[in-house]
Every structure is written in C-alpha cells, then in structure tokens.
Motif scaffolding. Sequence first.
Motif, short mmCIF file in Angstrom:
data_model
loop_
_atom_site.label_atom_id
_atom_site.label_comp_id
_atom_site.label_asym_id
_atom_site.label_seq_id
_atom_site.Cartn_x
_atom_site.Cartn_y
_atom_site.Cartn_z
N ARG A 51 0.86 -1.18 0.00
CA ARG A 51 0.00 0.00 0.00
C ARG A 51 0.90 1.23 0.00
O ARG A 51 2.00 1.19 0.55
CB ARG A 51 -0.89 0.03 1.25
N TYR A 52 0.43 2.31 -0.60
CA TYR A 52 1.24 3.53 -0.60
C TYR A 52 0.33 4.75 -0.70
O TYR A 52 -0.84 4.64 -1.09
CB TYR A 52 2.24 3.50 -1.77
N ASP A 53 0.89 5.89 -0.31
CA ASP A 53 0.17 7.16 -0.43
C ASP A 53 0.51 7.79 -1.78
O ASP A 53 1.68 8.03 -2.09
CB ASP A 53 0.59 8.13 0.68
N VAL A 54 -0.51 8.05 -2.58
CA VAL A 54 -0.34 8.74 -3.86
C VAL A 54 0.23 10.14 -3.60
O VAL A 54 -0.04 10.75 -2.55
CB VAL A 54 -1.69 8.81 -4.59
N ARG A 55 0.98 10.65 -4.54
CA ARG A 55 1.60 11.98 -4.34
C ARG A 55 0.57 13.03 -3.92
O ARG A 55 -0.54 13.10 -4.45
CB ARG A 55 2.36 12.44 -5.59
N GLY A 56 0.97 13.82 -2.91
CA GLY A 56 0.08 14.85 -2.39
C GLY A 56 -0.94 14.35 -1.39
O GLY A 56 -1.80 15.12 -0.94
N ASP A 71 1.30 10.21 -14.97
CA ASP A 71 2.43 10.42 -14.06
C ASP A 71 2.24 9.62 -12.77
O ASP A 71 3.21 9.08 -12.22
CB ASP A 71 2.59 11.90 -13.74
N LEU A 72 1.00 9.53 -12.30
CA LEU A 72 0.72 8.75 -11.09
C LEU A 72 0.96 7.26 -11.36
O LEU A 72 1.45 6.54 -10.48
CB LEU A 72 -0.71 8.99 -10.62
N ALA A 73 0.62 6.80 -12.55
CA ALA A 73 0.92 5.42 -12.92
C ALA A 73 2.43 5.22 -13.01
O ALA A 73 2.95 4.15 -12.63
CB ALA A 73 0.26 5.07 -14.25
N GLY A 74 3.14 6.23 -13.48
CA GLY A 74 4.59 6.15 -13.52
C GLY A 74 5.20 6.09 -12.12
O GLY A 74 6.22 5.41 -11.91
N PHE A 103 -2.08 2.35 -15.44
CA PHE A 103 -0.92 1.48 -15.25
C PHE A 103 -1.04 0.24 -16.14
O PHE A 103 -0.06 -0.20 -16.75
CB PHE A 103 -0.80 1.06 -13.78
N ALA A 104 -2.24 -0.33 -16.22
CA ALA A 104 -2.43 -1.51 -17.06
C ALA A 104 -2.20 -1.18 -18.53
O ALA A 104 -1.68 -2.01 -19.29
CB ALA A 104 -3.84 -2.08 -16.86
N LEU A 105 -2.58 0.01 -18.94
CA LEU A 105 -2.36 0.42 -20.33
C LEU A 105 -0.88 0.65 -20.62
O LEU A 105 -0.39 0.32 -21.70
CB LEU A 105 -3.14 1.69 -20.63
N ASP A 106 -0.17 1.18 -19.63
CA ASP A 106 1.24 1.54 -19.85
C ASP A 106 2.22 0.41 -19.51
O ASP A 106 3.34 0.40 -20.02
CB ASP A 106 1.60 2.76 -18.99
#
Length: 262
Positions: A51-56, A71-74, A103-106
């Motif tokens: 688990r992680y906290d998304v930026r911001g 960028d969030l997927a990155g 993320f699945a697309l990239d």
Amino acid sequence: MQVNINGIETRYVLANEGGGPWLTFIHQLGGDLSIWDQLAGYFRDDYTVLRYDVRGHGETAVSNEPFAVADLAGDLAALLDALGAPSTHLVGMSMGGMIAQQFALDHLSRVDTLTIADSTAANLPEARATWDQRAASARKDGMEALAPATLNRWLTETFRAAHPEAVEPIREALTRTLPEGYAMACEALRDFDVRSKLGTIRCPTLVVAGHHDTGTPPAASQAIADAIEGAQFELLDAAHLAPVEQSQRFAALLETFLERPV
C-alpha cells in the motif's frame, strides 16, 4: 517507510509475511493507504501486500508541478522497481481505479490481475467545472469545508450511522490531506480519459461498483467492464467506497477472483 520516487518522498507499507505474489492497493482521492488496513490484514498471509500514499496524499509529498494520471501510474511503476516487484495483482478504488487502468495500459506485462472499484474510464467535459470547483474550494477554504459533502457521497447514510468508528478515520484522512495535493489531483482526474484504449487490456479483470454511488454511477464502472474482454462486473449494496462499506463481500469477491486459474 519512505522512498524517493520520481523526486517525491513517498510513503509505503509492505507486508510480506506470506511471501506470496505481489498485491498492490491504491486509495481514493482525499484518502491514504490506511483505507486498506482491513483488506491488507486479510490478504497478508498469502500475498506480499503493498500500500502507498499517492503523491500529495497522506505522508507523500506534494508535487512541485502539475501532473496527469499517467504520471501517477509512472510513480507506481517506479515504486515497484524500487521494491523489486516484477509484477503485481493490482486493486484501485476511485482515483486508484483510474491509476490502475492507466498502469495496465502503460505496463500491462506487470499486471497479473486488475481490480477496479467505483471508478470511471473518463471524466467527461461537462464535469470539468465540478473538478475545478473542488480544486478551488480546497485551496481557498481547506479540506474541512469539503468533508461533509464528500462523506455523504462516499458512504451511505445507513453505514455512517451504524459505523462511526469506521467513518472517523476516513474523515481524518480526508481532512489531513494537503489542500494543494488534493487540488492538483482533482486537476489530473479532470483530464482523464482512456475509453478508446481499454480494449487493449488483456488480463483478468474484476470491476466492482456501489449500487448507491452518486458520484461515480454504476454505469460508469459497468462501461469499464464492457470494454475489457472477459471482465467480471459486480454490484454491491454500497455508495462510493464499496470495498469499505461492503468489506467482507469485497474481500470474498477479491479472494475468489485472485485464486481463479489464469
């Protein structure tokens, strides 16, 4: 724990007692990794749960410049790289579901299975004003001003009345979110649209929606399932945070889905 991801100090929690396959949870707008506490505990004996906290959000730093959902997927890809995870089962709710789709697309080869809850493949042009308004409100009035309406959308009145002990940590995570982090995320979600690309996703996919979700109507989640070949769609008796409001049912669905032959 903290790690620098794409120049941003990022908080994550890793539970790998079971040493099994990777299972990653991504939280909603205005939330943090704590929203997954119960589910992480349920799966930690059989999976390596991230688990992680998304930026911001939470204890992850705010970005210095505007960003997109890509960028969030990155960020997630870089986090998995830093932790040595070649691939993962991926679960995203609301904003997390948008990040999961991107993320699945990239990075499709890194997705073992895809689970999307209470999300959409696009925020339509007519909704731009709503996202801009939320961003402006956060910057001007702070997160406390957004909390009442947000919680009303996220959880049914029945659940809020019966489970104040579950609602309060969600409210606290929302009001602790830095206004600029929330606002920048609103602007990223405002421009999200992957409808034309979803058909290229080829991995086992589970899509879950809340029957009483007014913010992201079930039809929006159903459209994701319809666009991905072989995707499974489930409707739960909940509002926007269906994995929280119907945690036992969601856990059972996810467990069965993860264990099915690929």
